[in-house]
Design a protein around this motif. Structure first.
Motif, PDB file in Angstrom:
ATOM      1  N   LEU A 107      55.161  11.122   1.999  1.00 45.35           N
ATOM      2  CA  LEU A 107      54.368  12.345   1.599  1.00 45.35           C
ATOM      3  C   LEU A 107      53.313  12.427   2.880  1.00 45.35           C
ATOM      4  N   PHE A 108      53.409  13.759   3.483  1.00 41.62           N
ATOM      5  CA  PHE A 108      52.323  13.830   4.400  1.00 41.62           C
ATOM      6  C   PHE A 108      51.920  15.369   4.683  1.00 41.62           C
ATOM      7  N   GLY A 109      50.619  15.529   5.415  1.00 42.42           N
ATOM      8  CA  GLY A 109      50.187  16.784   5.086  1.00 42.42           C
ATOM      9  C   GLY A 109      48.821  16.959   5.981  1.00 42.42           C
ATOM     10  N   ILE A 110      47.991  17.781   5.454  1.00 44.20           N
ATOM     11  CA  ILE A 110      46.734  18.035   6.285  1.00 44.20           C
ATOM     12  C   ILE A 110      45.692  18.312   5.069  1.00 44.20           C
ATOM     13  N   ILE A 111      44.149  18.095   5.603  1.00 46.26           N
ATOM     14  CA  ILE A 111      43.238  18.155   4.839  1.00 46.26           C
ATOM     15  C   ILE A 111      42.126  19.007   5.647  1.00 46.26           C
ATOM     16  N   GLN A 112      41.555  20.124   4.977  1.00 45.14           N
ATOM     17  CA  GLN A 112      40.973  20.989   6.135  1.00 45.14           C
ATOM     18  C   GLN A 112      39.475  21.425   5.170  1.00 45.14           C
ATOM     19  N   ASP A 113      38.195  21.245   5.884  1.00 42.29           N
ATOM     20  CA  ASP A 113      37.230  21.400   5.382  1.00 42.29           C
ATOM     21  C   ASP A 113      36.853  22.784   5.190  1.00 42.29           C
ATOM     22  N   ILE A 114      36.922  23.439   3.966  1.00 46.25           N
ATOM     23  CA  ILE A 114      36.917  24.854   3.686  1.00 46.25           C
ATOM     24  C   ILE A 114      35.528  25.095   2.975  1.00 46.25           C
ATOM     25  N   ASP A 115      34.637  24.305   3.067  1.00 44.92           N
ATOM     26  CA  ASP A 115      33.292  24.434   2.423  1.00 44.92           C
ATOM     27  C   ASP A 115      32.508  25.729   2.667  1.00 44.92           C
TER      28      ASP A 115
ATOM     29  N   TYR B 265      47.456   6.613   5.427  1.00 44.29           N
ATOM     30  CA  TYR B 265      46.930   6.669   7.058  1.00 44.29           C
ATOM     31  C   TYR B 265      46.245   8.274   6.675  1.00 44.29           C
ATOM     32  N   TRP B 266      44.768   7.784   7.189  1.00 43.86           N
ATOM     33  CA  TRP B 266      44.078   8.987   7.692  1.00 43.86           C
ATOM     34  C   TRP B 266      43.670   9.087   9.157  1.00 43.86           C
ATOM     35  N   ASN B 267      43.675  10.206   9.675  1.00 46.70           N
ATOM     36  CA  ASN B 267      43.176  10.425  11.416  1.00 46.70           C
ATOM     37  C   ASN B 267      41.611  10.350  10.886  1.00 46.70           C
ATOM     38  N   LYS B 268      41.094  10.404  12.366  1.00 46.80           N
ATOM     39  CA  LYS B 268      39.465  10.438  12.527  1.00 46.80           C
ATOM     40  C   LYS B 268      39.040  11.642  11.697  1.00 46.80           C
ATOM     41  N   ILE B 269      39.602  12.784  11.992  1.00 41.54           N
ATOM     42  CA  ILE B 269      39.002  14.031  11.194  1.00 41.54           C
ATOM     43  C   ILE B 269      38.994  13.815   9.546  1.00 41.54           C
ATOM     44  N   THR B 270      40.145  13.190   9.126  1.00 36.20           N
ATOM     45  CA  THR B 270      39.998  13.134   7.735  1.00 36.20           C
ATOM     46  C   THR B 270      39.112  12.115   7.290  1.00 36.20           C
ATOM     47  N   ARG B 271      38.784  11.077   8.040  1.00 33.10           N
ATOM     48  CA  ARG B 271      37.776  10.196   7.789  1.00 33.10           C
ATOM     49  C   ARG B 271      36.229  10.763   7.558  1.00 33.10           C
ATOM     50  N   GLU B 272      36.116  11.606   8.592  1.00 36.78           N
ATOM     51  CA  GLU B 272      34.984  12.621   8.894  1.00 36.78           C
ATOM     52  C   GLU B 272      34.586  13.215   7.919  1.00 36.78           C
ATOM     53  N   ILE B 273      35.840  14.005   7.305  1.00 38.82           N
ATOM     54  CA  ILE B 273      35.658  15.003   5.965  1.00 38.82           C
ATOM     55  C   ILE B 273      35.262  14.179   4.853  1.00 38.82           C
ATOM     56  N   HIS B 274      35.844  12.959   4.971  1.00 31.48           N
ATOM     57  CA  HIS B 274      35.326  12.047   3.693  1.00 31.48           C
ATOM     58  C   HIS B 274      34.003  11.239   3.952  1.00 31.48           C
ATOM     59  N   GLU B 275      33.557  11.527   4.978  1.00 31.70           N
ATOM     60  CA  GLU B 275      32.150  10.703   5.615  1.00 31.70           C
ATOM     61  C   GLU B 275      32.229   9.291   5.300  1.00 31.70           C
ATOM     62  N   VAL B 276      33.535   8.535   5.871  1.00 33.67           N
ATOM     63  CA  VAL B 276      33.454   7.307   5.811  1.00 33.67           C
ATOM     64  C   VAL B 276      33.534   6.739   7.248  1.00 33.67           C
ATOM     65  N   SER B 277      33.421   5.498   7.339  1.00 34.76           N
ATOM     66  CA  SER B 277      33.328   4.850   8.919  1.00 34.76           C
ATOM     67  C   SER B 277      34.654   5.055   9.430  1.00 34.76           C
ATOM     68  N   GLU B 278      34.781   4.828  10.937  1.00 35.15           N
ATOM     69  CA  GLU B 278      35.793   4.911  11.605  1.00 35.15           C
ATOM     70  C   GLU B 278      37.019   3.655  11.187  1.00 35.15           C
TER      71      GLU B 278
ATOM     72  N   THR C 235      30.943  30.351  20.796  1.00 31.86           N
ATOM     73  CA  THR C 235      31.241  29.770  19.598  1.00 31.86           C
ATOM     74  C   THR C 235      30.987  28.211  19.674  1.00 31.86           C
ATOM     75  N   ASN C 236      31.288  27.788  18.112  1.00 30.78           N
ATOM     76  CA  ASN C 236      31.136  26.386  18.151  1.00 30.78           C
ATOM     77  C   ASN C 236      32.101  25.732  18.095  1.00 30.78           C
ATOM     78  N   GLU C 237      32.739  25.002  16.889  1.00 33.00           N
ATOM     79  CA  GLU C 237      33.825  24.293  17.334  1.00 33.00           C
ATOM     80  C   GLU C 237      35.008  24.847  16.191  1.00 33.00           C
ATOM     81  N   ILE C 238      36.062  24.493  16.631  1.00 32.82           N
ATOM     82  CA  ILE C 238      37.226  24.952  15.692  1.00 32.82           C
ATOM     83  C   ILE C 238      36.988  24.106  14.005  1.00 32.82           C
ATOM     84  N   ALA C 239      37.353  24.912  13.279  1.00 29.67           N
ATOM     85  CA  ALA C 239      37.372  24.126  11.984  1.00 29.67           C
ATOM     86  C   ALA C 239      38.063  22.872  11.676  1.00 29.67           C
ATOM     87  N   ARG C 240      37.455  22.033  11.162  1.00 30.74           N
ATOM     88  CA  ARG C 240      38.107  20.849  11.110  1.00 30.74           C
ATOM     89  C   ARG C 240      39.334  20.623  10.242  1.00 30.74           C
TER      90      ARG C 240
END
Length: 888
Positions: free
Chosen positions: A243-251, A162-175, A143-148
């Protein structure tokens, strides 16, 4: 677009239903190796009943998958197809499962891969029958990697985002990108997605409404990506504050329907495989599908079978009746009235067994077949599907193997030997019937590996076995060796193992075979003789008629300074001064001519030669020893040096009477010290045994009881060691006033102390830390050092505070070229202003504790000062105490 999407969904449902109801083990995963569908055989074959796997990572379900299989999965995700007839799959519980597989990609479109299809079969049973060489081909799990999934947070008061690292990756912004409240919304696609999110945020802030939305974002790089945004509110003083939560790449999941379309063609390719026979029927038993594998195996064409015949055309009636009866009993039905075609619509059917099929020309063919019910959406059976594999060749080999095993067992019974074989690669062990009898083990236990044998090894012989197999690993050679075992009934036996090692072209061990013989009675006789020999107070040397040494005891080693290897098979003249050589040969010949027990020397002075060249005066008694190998002579040799010096010592004693009196006085004091040491040092292990017994009685968990029971052995061993050490030390003090120093390893002494006090440590929960990096060893008397550790650690536990977790820290330092040892605890502490002057006094106690005797610190100071050292203490009530030892 609507029609295409509906067709895709319909295709997806069709594919999922096909896989879910497939009688063989099939599974479909996406590019992230997450399950989309899995057949019941897949669930059953891999023990996943009751586990929800859809949407979960293949590698999460099977964490034991290695890098080689992951690499294969990656190749298949890049377009490759991988087919394996058989391979071994080592499960996380240590068992081996054999499988075959067909793994290939499925496509979203003609040039885009959506994941892989895995078709496997559990052939463990077949492989076990096939010369015990292999098991079932390993399940494909790469298997590859767990869904982001990223996290986000909005402070409603400060508006800080606040955004964590994965959230920044999903938005394709710098760290180092810093999101703010306004620009965070701007990533969401203008229109429906952005409006939904703004409305959800307003509702959450207004009344705490949770939200779960699928929204499109435009990343910083301009890419469109589908995401799932989940959020909830947190309240402070009755008002939403965060307000807090998660964002998942489901593309990727949005295109799953297209992926399933491509998967259908791949599944069809599997069905058309010629390597396996696949036949399905309707609810009346009429054949609906008859693949190319079935045509090749049976000789019938699909046109002859589909829609016209039932499987009973190529299956014997007796086997059908047995199958029907077995299924009836399994489902609690009456076999006399049960019909698996009429009554099967609600039963659970997944049966694997061997069958005899008959080809079109009437010849038999042996197969292993898995029959599964095909269920509809109402969970009712609509027919059967059978997947069969030709095992005719395996059955032939199995029968030949059975004949050879019968001959081998007969030969072993005659010779009283047992045989064994170990496949070191698969860790698969095979024992003969006699081996089972030696171990007193049920022969039905067939799933054996190295640990199966290792569990029978006597605990005291584990090091011998470990060393032997380490030598085999290094030398690629098996040397015969003997060790003890404990059978299932608790009998202790001694076995002797012979073996042969086989390696591959790389020199790696791949297999070992050998024999085993129960030599318990032989070893018992040897031990009896050896015990008698070792119990003799004199040095015993056994010699044959040629004057060659056959055996010596420990007293001989002490007397002459040789090891057994240096004396056995050597001429006895090695122990005789050269001037006596010419006479000794005649004396030996006369004894063997007239073998009677007698003293040697006839009143003459006799001397022996030690390894260091020193001569010692001796007395020798000779006795004949009749054995199966012939007549031997047993010589009992006694060193009479002390007797020769006795008169000298008496004269010296007269001249040194005053010194002797002083020595006796000092020894009497030391005897008194040792009396206190003995009673005090034995009290801790005995108290520890009582503590362990209390914990054991209170424990309701069998695993805990077994663990605690194992500690009894360690404490008893330390108690025995303490007794022996004190007795030896007492003998030393009586016979010699000099101090026998040795290099003491402080870490080893601490380890022994922990084992002795294990019950108290478990009961108190104390944490013991140490740092001996400055000084790790000290020249000292071992009994004193062990007593110091036992008293100071024991006191720290005994006088622990009930208000905090007890902790002991032991360290070494160097000060003015002197070694310092410190014991620090966080216990009750001592009021030194009130009790400091009597801290180390005899029978002085400072706390009300039932075990306080006022002896430990007195003995500790006495021992330290006897060795020229000094002990001091610093303490604060309810904070803790530090004992500092300055060594000489």
């Amino acid at each position: 677009m609507g029609v295409a999407k509906n067709d895709s969904k319909s295709q997806k449902e069709y594919q999922k239903m096909f896989i879910d109801q497939a009688s063989s083990a099939m599974a479909m995963v996406d590019n992230d190796m997450r399950y989309i569908a899995a057949s019941r055989s897949w669930i059953k074959d891999y023990g996943l009943e009751g586990i929800e796997i859809i949407g979960r990572s293949h590698y999460e379900i099977f964490p034991e998958i290695g890098d080689d299989w992951k690499a294969m999965h990656k190749r298949c995700l890049n377009g490759a197809t991988d087919i394996c007839e058989e391979t071994a799959f080592k499960r996380k519980n240590g068992s081996i499962q054999w499988i075959y597989w067909d793994v290939r990609p499925w496509f979203i479109s003609e040039d885009k891969i959506g994941g892989i299809l895995m078709h496997t079969g559990d052939i463990t049973r077949r492989k076990e029958k096939e010369l015990e060489k292999a098991r079932i081909d390993d399940i494909l799990e790469k298997t590859n990697e767990i869904a982001r999934i990223g996290a986000w947070e909005l402070n409603l008061i400060t508006k800080v985002v606040y955004w964590n690292k994965i959230t920044r990756e999903i938005h394709e912004v710098s760290e180092d990108f810093i999101p703010v409240f306004d620009n965070g919304f701007n990533f969401f696609k203008e229109g429906e997605s952005r409006d939904k999110l703004l409305n959800a945020f307003d509702n959450a802030e207004a009344d705490g409404t949770h939200f779960n939305l699928e929204l499109e974002i435009i990343t910083a790089k301009g890419n469109v990506c589908w995401t799932r945004v989940i959020g909830r509110a947190e309240y402070s003083n009755g008002k939403p504050s965060r307000l807090f939560g998660i964002i998942q790449d489901i593309d990727k999941t949005k295109f799953a329907e297209q992926q399933l379309n491509k998967a259908h063609s791949e599944l069809q390719a599997i069905f058309d495989s010629k390597s396996i026979m696949i036949v399905s029927t309707d609810k009346k038993g009429v054949i609906k599908r008859f693949n190319q594998g079935a045509e090749a195996l049976l000789g019938y064409s699909a046109a002859e079978m589909v829609g016209k015949e039932k499987p009973r055309l190529y299956i014997g009636e007796e086997e059908i009746i047995k199958f029907r009866n077995d299924i009836a009993e399994l489902n609690g039905r009456d076999p006399a009235t049960f019909d698996h075609y009429v009554n099967f619509h609600k039963i659970e059917l997944n049966d694997t067994r061997e069958w005899t099929y008959y080809k079109k020309d009437g010849s038999p063919v042996y197969v292993i077949s898995t029959i599964t019910g095909i269920k509809n959406r109402d969970n009712e059976n609509e027919g059967f599907i059978a997947i069969s594999k030709d095992i005719s060749e395996i059955k032939y080999v199995e029968n030949e193997l059975l004949k050879k095993n019968q001959l081998l067992n007969f030969a072993e019974q005659i010779s009283m030997m047992a045989s064994w074989k170990w496949d070191t690669v698969a860790d698969k062990v095979k024992w003969s019937q006699n081996f089972y009898k030696i171990l007193e083990l049920d022969e039905d236990i067939s799933d054996l590996n190295f640990d199966s044998y290792y569990r029978f090894v006597h605990p005291k012989d584990i090091k011998i076995v470990d060393q032997h197999f380490e030598n085999v690993e290094n030398d690629k050679k098996w040397e015969s060796f003997t060790h003890r075992i404990i059978t299932t009934s608790g009998k202790v036996k001694t076995i002797q193992l012979f073996g042969e090692v086989f390696t591959n072209e790389k020199g790696q061990i791949i297999e070992m075979i050998g024999t085993c013989q129960d030599v318990t009675e032989i070893k018992m006789e040897e031990r009896k003789f050896r015990g008698l020999l070792e119990s003799a107070p004199d040095a015993m040397v056994i010699v044959n008629d040629k004057g060659v040494i056959q055996l010596i005891n420990k007293q001989s080693e002490k007397l002459f300074g040789y090891t057994p290897e240096e004396l056995v098979d050597k001429p006895v003249e090695i122990l005789i001064p050269a001037r006596f050589y010419h006479k000794h040969s005649n004396h030996r010949n006369r004894f063997f001519h007239s073998p009677i027990s007698r003293e040697m020397g006839d009143g003459r002075e006799l001397f022996a030669l030690k390894k260091n060249g020193k001569e010692v005066p001796i007395q020798i008694s000779l006795s004949p020893l009749h054995t199966e190998e012939g007549l031997l002579v047993s010589a009992a040799i006694r060193d009479i040096t002390k007797q020769k010096l006795a008169e000298q010592k008496i004269n010296d004693a007269k001249n040194n009477l005053e010194l002797v009196a002083q020595t006796l006085s000092a020894q009497n004091k030391q005897l008194a010290d040792f009396t206190h040491i003995t009673s005090h040092n034995l009290r801790a292990p005995v108290a520890n045994l009582n503590a362990l017994l209390q914990i054991y009685d209170q424990s309701e968990n069998e695993v805990d009881r077994i663990d605690i029971f194992s500690k009894f052995k360690i404490v008893v061993q330390h108690l025995t060691l303490t007794l022996n050490t004190l007795v030896d030390a007492l003998k030393t003090k009586i016979s010699d006033s000099g101090e026998d120093l040795e290099e003491i390893n402080l870490a080893d002494v601490l380890l022994d102390t922990k084992e002795i006090l294990s019950g108290a440590i478990l009961k108190s929960g104390v944490i013991i830390k140490s740092d001996f990096s400055k000084v790790s060893t000290i020249p000292y008397k071992r009994i004193y050092m062990e007593s110091i550790f036992l008293n100071l650690v024991g006191n720290a536990i005994k006088y622990k505070s009930e208000d905090r977790l007890p902790e002991i820290r032991i360290t070494t330092e160097i000060e003015n070229e002197k070694t310092i040892l410190k014991f620090h605890d966080n216990g009750l502490g001592i009021d030194l202003e009130q009790h400091g002057h009597k801290l180390f006094g005899l029978n002085k106690v400072f706390h009300r504790h039932p075990d306080a005797k006022g002896v430990g610190l007195f003995l500790t100071r006495t021992q330290i000062e006897a060795m020229g050292g000094v002990i001091s203490a610093s303490s604060k009530v309810n904070v803790g105490t530090t004992f500092t030892i300055h060594f000489k």
